[in-house]
Design an enzyme around this catalytic site. Sequence first.
Site, short mmCIF file in Angstrom:
data_model
loop_
_atom_site.label_atom_id
_atom_site.label_comp_id
_atom_site.label_asym_id
_atom_site.label_seq_id
_atom_site.Cartn_x
_atom_site.Cartn_y
_atom_site.Cartn_z
N ASP A 21 0.86 -1.17 0.00
CA ASP A 21 0.00 0.00 0.00
C ASP A 21 0.90 1.24 0.00
OD1 ASP A 21 -2.36 1.71 0.57
OD2 ASP A 21 -1.42 1.88 2.55
N ASP A 23 -0.14 5.26 0.75
CA ASP A 23 -0.36 6.27 1.78
C ASP A 23 -0.45 5.63 3.16
OD1 ASP A 23 -0.63 8.58 -0.03
OD2 ASP A 23 -2.46 7.57 -0.69
#
Length: 226
Positions: A21, A23
């Site tokens: 992932d 952010d």
Amino acid sequence: MSENPNSTEPRTLPVDAVLFDMDGTLSDTEALWQEAEKQIVVEYGTRPPGEWTAQQIGASLDASAAYLQEHYGVRLDAAEIQRLTIDHVLALLEEGFEWRPGARELLAEAKAMGIPSALVTTSPRSVAEAVARPLPAGSFDVIVAAEDVAQTKPDPAPYLVAARQLGARPEYCLAFEDSVNGTLSAQRAGCLVVVVPTHVEVEEAERRLILESLAGVSLSDLVQYL
């Protein structure tokens, strides 16, 4: 799962790929989205901005725009909210951002071991590429961004697409996440999920490893453990 990730148990599960992932997991950029949306609420909303909720963290741009309209009375259509949000975030990225502890080191270790990698994000490709740009060339074999899937996190589609593009089996992919939405997405795709919660708590569950930080954690240790 609550066992020690630095376990010396022999490796029992091969890993086809590592899926990161962005952010809040790879980059400390979740706050940039918060700042961008806060600015939109201040300029165009009818109510003052409040604290970010678990529902907003890791949400798609569509969901975020709808949330700003519903909860803060933002008087813009969804497309304009999304455009302004992206513009604000790109401008903030140019001012500089921090990396999450240990994430780049794990990514570099994966490359050194010849393990394919993907960046899997609900952010648009323009933002994903801006974040990945300072990394060494070829750090990610694949980037799966918001435009690449019909449904974003918590739907499993982003991780399934990443695994397919890498020629990897989802059940043998190691996913790194920080949010509830992202964790659900990776888990529903069948991945093994290493979670370092940032802004909201993520509950322990089967096929999840909850850590306080990735700093000092070796990918080889995680592979042995998982």
